[in-house]
Motif scaffolding. Structure first.
Motif, short mmCIF file in Angstrom:
data_model
loop_
_atom_site.label_atom_id
_atom_site.label_comp_id
_atom_site.label_asym_id
_atom_site.label_seq_id
_atom_site.Cartn_x
_atom_site.Cartn_y
_atom_site.Cartn_z
N MET A 1 0.84 -1.17 0.00
CA MET A 1 0.00 0.00 0.00
C MET A 1 0.89 1.25 0.00
O MET A 1 1.90 1.28 0.68
N LYS A 2 0.49 2.24 -0.77
CA LYS A 2 1.21 3.51 -0.78
C LYS A 2 0.37 4.55 -0.07
O LYS A 2 -0.86 4.52 -0.13
N ARG A 3 1.06 5.47 0.60
CA ARG A 3 0.39 6.56 1.30
C ARG A 3 1.24 7.80 1.21
O ARG A 3 2.46 7.75 1.40
N GLU A 4 0.63 8.90 0.88
CA GLU A 4 1.33 10.18 0.82
C GLU A 4 1.29 10.82 2.19
O GLU A 4 0.24 10.87 2.83
N ILE A 5 2.45 11.28 2.67
CA ILE A 5 2.50 11.97 3.96
C ILE A 5 3.15 13.33 3.77
O ILE A 5 3.92 13.54 2.82
N HIS A 6 2.83 14.25 4.64
CA HIS A 6 3.39 15.59 4.60
C HIS A 6 4.29 15.75 5.83
O HIS A 6 3.82 15.56 6.95
N VAL A 7 5.55 16.07 5.60
CA VAL A 7 6.51 16.16 6.69
C VAL A 7 7.17 17.54 6.67
O VAL A 7 7.90 17.87 5.72
N PRO A 8 6.94 18.37 7.68
CA PRO A 8 7.63 19.66 7.75
C PRO A 8 9.14 19.44 7.91
O PRO A 8 9.55 18.47 8.55
N TYR A 9 9.92 20.33 7.35
CA TYR A 9 11.38 20.20 7.44
C TYR A 9 12.03 21.57 7.51
O TYR A 9 11.40 22.58 7.23
N THR A 10 13.29 21.58 7.90
CA THR A 10 14.10 22.79 7.88
C THR A 10 15.34 22.53 7.05
O THR A 10 15.81 21.39 6.94
N VAL A 11 15.87 23.60 6.47
CA VAL A 11 17.09 23.51 5.67
C VAL A 11 18.00 24.67 6.06
O VAL A 11 17.54 25.81 6.13
N GLU A 12 19.26 24.37 6.30
CA GLU A 12 20.24 25.40 6.65
C GLU A 12 21.55 25.11 5.94
O GLU A 12 21.87 23.95 5.67
N GLN A 13 22.30 26.16 5.69
CA GLN A 13 23.63 26.01 5.12
C GLN A 13 24.65 26.28 6.21
O GLN A 13 24.57 27.30 6.91
N ASP A 14 25.63 25.37 6.36
CA ASP A 14 26.63 25.57 7.42
C ASP A 14 27.76 26.46 6.93
O ASP A 14 27.79 26.91 5.79
N GLU A 15 28.70 26.72 7.82
CA GLU A 15 29.81 27.63 7.52
C GLU A 15 30.73 27.12 6.41
O GLU A 15 31.47 27.90 5.80
N ASP A 16 30.68 25.82 6.13
CA ASP A 16 31.49 25.25 5.05
C ASP A 16 30.75 25.21 3.72
O ASP A 16 31.26 24.71 2.72
#
Length: 69
Positions: A1-16
């Motif tokens: 069975m397939k199910r679509e889920i919604h997942v909040p996320y964050t994205v950041e760029q580090d000093e490198d």
């Protein structure tokens, strides 16, 4: 069975200059992704979420519509 889920996320760029994306599938189950670009980090995160969902299961979801001003 397939199910679509919604997942909040964050994205950041580090000093490198490396991009890192994080998400919590469950309160105690986290996924991480990294990449040279923002898009690559999100794609890596997407793959990590799929693996994590196979391991811990998919959370129940509730959809709510809110007004934003």
């Amino acid at each position: 069975m397939k199910r679509e889920i919604h997942v909040p996320y964050t994205v950041e760029q580090d000093e490198d200059g490396v991009w890192a994306a994080q998400a919590a599938l469950l309160p105690d189950a986290f996924a991480n992704g990294q990449g040279d670009t923002r898009e690559a980090a999100i794609e890596d995160l997407r793959e990590a979420i799929v693996v994590l969902a196979e391991e811990v299961g998919v959370p129940d979801e509730l959809t709510v519509t809110v007004e934003v001003s």
